[in-house]
Design a protein around this motif. Structure first.
Motif, mmCIF file in Angstrom:
data_model
loop_
_atom_site.group_PDB
_atom_site.id
_atom_site.type_symbol
_atom_site.label_atom_id
_atom_site.label_comp_id
_atom_site.label_asym_id
_atom_site.label_seq_id
_atom_site.Cartn_x
_atom_site.Cartn_y
_atom_site.Cartn_z
ATOM 1 N N LYS A 1 1.308 -1.184 -0.190
ATOM 2 C CA LYS A 1 -0.112 0.093 -0.321
ATOM 3 C C LYS A 1 1.440 1.460 -0.045
ATOM 4 C CE LYS A 1 -3.808 1.977 0.478
ATOM 5 N NZ LYS A 1 -4.392 2.291 -1.013
ATOM 6 N N ARG A 2 1.908 1.601 0.896
ATOM 7 C CA ARG A 2 2.747 2.667 1.244
ATOM 8 C C ARG A 2 3.790 2.065 -0.419
ATOM 9 N NH1 ARG A 2 5.199 2.885 7.359
ATOM 10 N NH2 ARG A 2 3.363 3.278 7.619
ATOM 11 N N ILE A 3 3.931 1.281 -1.316
ATOM 12 C CA ILE A 3 4.631 2.250 -2.433
ATOM 13 C C ILE A 3 3.538 2.705 -3.752
ATOM 14 C CG2 ILE A 3 5.593 0.368 -4.578
ATOM 15 C CD1 ILE A 3 6.484 -1.820 -2.094
ATOM 16 N N GLU A 4 2.680 1.699 -3.503
ATOM 17 C CA GLU A 4 1.189 2.384 -3.965
ATOM 18 C C GLU A 4 0.385 3.675 -3.913
ATOM 19 O OE1 GLU A 4 -3.444 1.212 -5.563
ATOM 20 O OE2 GLU A 4 -2.417 0.661 -3.063
ATOM 21 N N VAL A 5 0.547 4.091 -2.932
ATOM 22 C CA VAL A 5 0.969 5.942 -2.351
ATOM 23 C C VAL A 5 2.051 6.148 -2.574
ATOM 24 C CG1 VAL A 5 0.154 7.920 -1.224
ATOM 25 C CG2 VAL A 5 -0.775 5.299 -0.791
ATOM 26 N N LEU A 6 3.202 5.778 -3.013
ATOM 27 C CA LEU A 6 4.449 6.648 -3.145
ATOM 28 C C LEU A 6 4.767 7.026 -4.789
ATOM 29 C CD1 LEU A 6 6.833 8.080 -2.503
ATOM 30 C CD2 LEU A 6 8.188 5.534 -3.260
ATOM 31 N N LEU A 7 3.304 5.718 -5.448
ATOM 32 C CA LEU A 7 4.004 5.844 -6.797
ATOM 33 C C LEU A 7 2.492 6.758 -7.578
ATOM 34 C CD1 LEU A 7 5.330 2.254 -7.465
ATOM 35 C CD2 LEU A 7 6.844 4.332 -8.024
ATOM 36 N N GLY A 8 1.666 7.567 -6.252
ATOM 37 C CA GLY A 8 0.579 7.594 -7.008
ATOM 38 C C GLY A 8 -0.251 7.260 -7.101
ATOM 39 N N SER A 9 -1.171 5.577 -7.091
ATOM 40 C CA SER A 9 -1.623 4.734 -7.401
ATOM 41 C C SER A 9 -1.487 4.388 -9.094
ATOM 42 C CB SER A 9 -3.553 5.060 -7.150
ATOM 43 O OG SER A 9 -3.551 5.593 -5.586
ATOM 44 N N PRO A 10 -0.852 3.550 -9.388
ATOM 45 C CA PRO A 10 -0.085 3.649 -10.770
ATOM 46 C C PRO A 10 -0.983 2.651 -11.262
ATOM 47 C CG PRO A 10 0.963 2.566 -9.876
ATOM 48 C CD PRO A 10 0.241 4.203 -8.734
ATOM 49 N N ALA A 11 -1.696 3.553 -12.518
ATOM 50 C CA ALA A 11 -2.202 1.819 -12.858
ATOM 51 C C ALA A 11 -1.793 1.394 -14.163
ATOM 52 C CB ALA A 11 -3.909 2.469 -14.717
ATOM 53 N N VAL A 12 -0.618 1.348 -14.653
ATOM 54 C CA VAL A 12 -0.236 0.455 -14.858
ATOM 55 C C VAL A 12 1.687 0.144 -14.678
ATOM 56 C CG1 VAL A 12 -1.265 0.146 -17.969
ATOM 57 C CG2 VAL A 12 0.937 1.871 -16.891
ATOM 58 N N ASP A 13 2.177 -0.879 -14.932
ATOM 59 C CA ASP A 13 3.963 -1.418 -14.712
ATOM 60 C C ASP A 13 5.086 -0.780 -15.603
ATOM 61 O OD1 ASP A 13 3.853 -2.528 -16.980
ATOM 62 O OD2 ASP A 13 4.417 -4.391 -15.413
ATOM 63 N N PRO A 14 5.836 -0.738 -15.941
ATOM 64 C CA PRO A 14 7.107 -0.219 -16.735
ATOM 65 C C PRO A 14 6.946 -0.511 -18.494
ATOM 66 C CG PRO A 14 8.485 -0.711 -14.903
ATOM 67 C CD PRO A 14 7.070 -0.977 -14.435
ATOM 68 N N HIS A 15 6.123 -1.772 -18.121
ATOM 69 C CA HIS A 15 6.490 -2.221 -19.596
ATOM 70 C C HIS A 15 4.983 -1.891 -20.093
ATOM 71 C CE1 HIS A 15 10.006 -4.387 -18.370
ATOM 72 N NE2 HIS A 15 9.046 -5.335 -17.397
ATOM 73 N N GLY A 16 3.632 -1.344 -19.447
ATOM 74 C CA GLY A 16 2.556 -0.728 -20.106
ATOM 75 C C GLY A 16 1.632 -1.869 -19.660
ATOM 76 N N GLU A 17 1.807 -2.982 -18.561
ATOM 77 C CA GLU A 17 1.084 -4.339 -18.663
ATOM 78 C C GLU A 17 -0.537 -3.232 -17.246
ATOM 79 O OE1 GLU A 17 0.238 -6.887 -20.243
ATOM 80 O OE2 GLU A 17 2.089 -6.576 -21.985
ATOM 81 N N PRO A 18 -0.827 -3.573 -16.813
ATOM 82 C CA PRO A 18 -1.693 -3.406 -16.347
ATOM 83 C C PRO A 18 -2.215 -3.925 -14.628
ATOM 84 C CG PRO A 18 -2.857 -4.034 -17.328
ATOM 85 C CD PRO A 18 -1.240 -4.651 -18.239
ATOM 86 N N ILE A 19 -2.302 -2.808 -13.332
ATOM 87 C CA ILE A 19 -1.518 -3.503 -12.746
ATOM 88 C C ILE A 19 -2.996 -3.855 -11.484
ATOM 89 C CG2 ILE A 19 -0.701 -2.605 -10.194
ATOM 90 C CD1 ILE A 19 0.827 -0.747 -11.345
ATOM 91 N N PRO A 20 -3.217 -4.941 -11.328
ATOM 92 C CA PRO A 20 -4.784 -5.205 -10.659
ATOM 93 C C PRO A 20 -4.613 -4.222 -9.184
ATOM 94 C CG PRO A 20 -3.130 -7.342 -10.831
ATOM 95 C CD PRO A 20 -2.017 -5.924 -11.349
ATOM 96 N N THR A 21 -5.946 -4.047 -9.288
ATOM 97 C CA THR A 21 -6.250 -2.952 -7.658
ATOM 98 C C THR A 21 -6.203 -4.054 -6.428
ATOM 99 O OG1 THR A 21 -8.487 -3.201 -7.484
ATOM 100 C CG2 THR A 21 -7.641 -1.545 -8.938
#
Length: 145
Positions: free
Chosen positions: A112-132
């Motif tokens: 959760k802290r990583i997600e918040v730090l990254l601004g709740s991203p929707a995709v990874d560096p490869h452009g793949e979607p990140i599950p919620t």
């Protein structure tokens, strides 16, 4: 307790199953780097634990519980890839192997802290979607990675 190898197996089945067509044991074995008899034993135990529906010579399909487990690992993996590139300066080509190791060892608090730090991203560096956190995809694109 779900081990890292079981989590790898869940993730492999997630990628390999196709709707009602189960993932073949041989494909799972190849994906996680073990011999087919080892996968058979794992799948029998995972079936007993309610993570998969397994039939000998047919393969395995994830149960709802198994799919949630696979998506949790996938979420961890993709958030880690983004964190490693954005915050630690890793090259995007080298983050996959690093994330494969770390994805099994994150607490929910750290994720959760990583997600918040990254601004709740929707995709990874490869452009793949990140599950919620609720095991959903905001952008319903299924990946083969």
């Amino acid at each position: 307790m779900v081990t890292p190898k079981v989590e790898d197996c869940l993730k492999a089945i997630y990628y390999l199953q196709d709707g009602d067509i189960p993932a073949a044991s041989s494909g799972i074995a190849s994906a996680i780097g073990v011999k087919p008899p080892t996968v058979t034993t794992m799948l029998q135990r995972m079936d007993d634990d309610g993570l998969v529906h397994y039939e000998s010579y047919q393969g395995a399909r994830l149960t709802e519980r198994g799919e949630k487990g696979a998506l949790k690992v996938l979420r961890n993996h993709r958030l880690l890839e983004l964190f490693l590139t954005e915050e630690l300066g890793y090259d995007w080509a080298e983050v996959h192997d690093e994330a494969d190791v770390l994805e099994h060892h994150l607490s929910e608090t750290l994720v959760k802290r990583i997600e918040v730090l990254l601004g709740s991203p929707a995709v990874d560096p490869h452009g793949e979607p990140i599950p919620t956190a609720a095991s959903k995809f905001e952008n319903a694109r299924h990946s083969s990675r």
